[in-house]
Design an enzyme around this catalytic site. Structure first.
Site, PDB file in Angstrom:
ATOM      1  N   LYS A  51      35.652  39.241  53.098  1.00  0.00           N
ATOM      2  CA  LYS A  51      36.149  40.464  53.732  1.00  0.00           C
ATOM      3  C   LYS A  51      35.514  41.716  53.142  1.00  0.00           C
ATOM      4  O   LYS A  51      35.397  42.738  53.809  1.00  0.00           O
ATOM      5  CB  LYS A  51      37.678  40.547  53.664  1.00  0.00           C
ATOM      6  N   HIS A 179      45.978  37.150  42.191  1.00  0.00           N
ATOM      7  CA  HIS A 179      44.991  38.212  42.359  1.00  0.00           C
ATOM      8  C   HIS A 179      45.519  39.410  41.584  1.00  0.00           C
ATOM      9  O   HIS A 179      46.580  39.921  41.904  1.00  0.00           O
ATOM     10  CB  HIS A 179      44.803  38.548  43.841  1.00  0.00           C
ATOM     11  N   GLU A 254      37.546  34.366  43.007  1.00  0.00           N
ATOM     12  CA  GLU A 254      37.290  34.876  44.369  1.00  0.00           C
ATOM     13  C   GLU A 254      36.811  36.319  44.345  1.00  0.00           C
ATOM     14  O   GLU A 254      37.462  37.208  44.891  1.00  0.00           O
ATOM     15  CB  GLU A 254      38.582  34.820  45.203  1.00  0.00           C
TER      16      GLU A 254
HETATM   17  C1  LIG Z   1      40.467  40.719  48.966  1.00  0.00           C
HETATM   18  C2  LIG Z   1      40.672  39.457  48.230  1.00  0.00           C
HETATM   19  C3  LIG Z   1      39.773  39.082  47.231  1.00  0.00           C
HETATM   20  C4  LIG Z   1      38.629  39.959  46.771  1.00  0.00           C
HETATM   21  O1  LIG Z   1      39.106  41.049  46.057  1.00  0.00           O
HETATM   22  P1  LIG Z   1      38.080  42.020  45.299  1.00  0.00           P
HETATM   23  O2  LIG Z   1      38.969  43.018  44.652  1.00  0.00           O
HETATM   24  O3  LIG Z   1      37.187  42.604  46.321  1.00  0.00           O
HETATM   25  O4  LIG Z   1      37.338  41.201  44.308  1.00  0.00           O
HETATM   26  C5  LIG Z   1      39.962  37.854  46.617  1.00  0.00           C
HETATM   27  N1  LIG Z   1      40.988  37.040  46.967  1.00  0.00           N
HETATM   28  C6  LIG Z   1      41.873  37.379  47.921  1.00  0.00           C
HETATM   29  C7  LIG Z   1      42.952  36.433  48.255  1.00  0.00           C
HETATM   30  C8  LIG Z   1      41.748  38.591  48.579  1.00  0.00           C
HETATM   31  O5  LIG Z   1      42.638  38.927  49.514  1.00  0.00           O
END
Ligand SMILES: *Cc1c(COP(=O)(O)O)cnc(C)c1O
Length: 387
Positions: A51, A179, A254
């Site tokens: 994304k 996260h 991620e």
């Molecule tokens: C958006 C998102 C990420 C990436 O986050 P960043 O801050 O861009 O590294 C990773 N995992 C999940 C589930 C997300 O929604």
């Protein structure tokens, strides 16, 4: 660390050749970013959160490097499937999935999911019986720019009950994820989350569930106007604690913004100037509905390189659309500019083109790959110096 940044000459030559606004993507920088994380977190599977920037060329590059992908919608899964990415390399990491998302997951064979609520269990068990699931845990992080824990993650106290229910529904209860929030500039939140997950792994074992995957999410930072985080050091510090607490567990990460943020430069130009209420205004040919959408969706403050020196003034920067919301910055200090002046915006690859719209008929900004156009630009520069 030196990140991808066009020279003034290259900016001019690119603007001459392709006109503006123009986004320039460096796939070499994508590779460097991926490798830096991979080297500091050996044997961690890196799932790029597409994304942040779903450009096909970024995805192909990461695919050739052996990367994995974090997807969140039917469209993202379909796109990766069409690019030939194996569904085993994807995790559908949206805790609340749509009906069409679950259908596409089933059709293309994505069988790894995350969830954080009881209502999701039956949805997953029905769409993909026996699917592999990770429970998302809520973590608090005052150091993050964007706090995703306002929307997602269960309190650790509720975790065991949900894991037990998912197992009873026939799902393959494989582990936990979290996260820490986007643009987390410290390893502390990761380490606190790792400790909390260790306790839950142990408690789950006591209930007969052998958790074996831990997904530490995204959040790794990119440079801001005031700070250049040391991601290598941060990743190494997190990795050390990972192996201390989880010596044998399969670990996933991620990253989104960290992979793509520094790999893109925007070239935009001044298309109008005026003085309103005693403040200087500059209108640019890219705006809040375009590449600068990150100002709203990502709370981001962009660096504007004007290649000019001298006394600065506070100015307002607006985009090209006819909407009064289309103002990117107020009181931003800049050397005075004129119509036609080019501006370079570095570190412009994350949550920028990904959230751009075509509002008011302005097309999305074209993206060229630096390593593909470099030679032609170089030849042009040499002709210019020779002439
Ligand atoms: C958006 C998102 C990420 C990436 O986050 P960043 O801050 O861009 O590294 C990773 N995992 C999940 C589930 C997300 O929604």
């Amino acid at each position: 660390m030196k990140y991808f940044r066009l020279s003034q000459d290259a900016v001019k030559a690119l603007a001459d050749t392709y006109s503006t606004p123009l986004l320039v993507l460096s796939l070499e920088q994508i590779e460097l970013n991926y490798k830096l994380l991979a080297e500091n977190m050996p044997d961690v599977k890196i799932y790029y959160a597409i994304k942040a920037n779903p450009d096909e060329r970024i995805i192909r590059k990461l695919d050739t490097l052996g990367g994995y992908f974090d997807v969140a919608s039917d469209g993202e899964m379909r796109m990766l499937n069409q690019l030939g990415i194996d569904s085993d390399r994807m995790v559908y990491a949206n805790p609340v999935k749509t009906n069409s998302g679950l259908k596409v997951a089933h059709d293309v064979g994505v069988h790894k999911f995350t969830f954080d609520s009881e209502s999701e269990i039956e949805k997953m068990a029905t769409a993909t019986p026996g699917g592999t699931v990770l429970l998302r845990i809520r973590v608090d992080n005052p150091h993050a720019l964007v706090d995703l824990n306002k929307k997602f993650g269960v309190h650790p106290d509720e975790a065991l009950e949900l894991l037990t229910k998912a197992k009873a529904a026939g799902l393959d209860v494989a582990g936990l994820c979290f996260h820490v929030g986007s643009q987390s500039t410290s390893s502390e939140a990761y380490i606190a989350a790792l400790k909390s997950c260790r306790k839950l792994f142990d408690a789950a074992k006591g209930l007969g569930m052998q958790l074996h995957i831990l997904d530490i999410g995204g959040g790794f930072p990119i440079p801001t106007l005031t700070e250049e985080p040391d991601v290598a050091q941060m990743a190494a510090a997190i990795y050390k604690v990972i192996r201390q607490y989880f010596p044998d567990t399969e670990i996933w990460a991620e990253p989104g913004r960290y992979i793509c943020g520094t790999a893109v430069n925007l070239i935009t130009q001044v298309i109008g100037t005026k003085v309103r209420n005693n403040q200087q205004w500059y209108f640019l040919d890219d705006g809040l509905y375009g590449t600068f959408s990150g100002v709203i969706f990502d709370h981001w403050d962009f660096e504007l390189e004007t290649f000019k020196t001298g006394k600065t003034i506070p100015a307002t920067f607006a985009g090209p659309s006819c909407d009064s919301l289309d103002i990117m910055f107020r009181d931003k200090h800049t050397v005075p500019m004129e119509i036609g002046d080019l501006i370079l915006v570095p570190n412009c690859g994350a949550y920028t083109s990904a959230s751009a719209t075509v509002f008011n008929g302005f097309a999305k900004t074209q993206i060229v790959v630096w390593e593909e156009v470099y030679k032609a630009i170089q030849a042009k520069l040499e002709l210019a110096t020779a002439g």
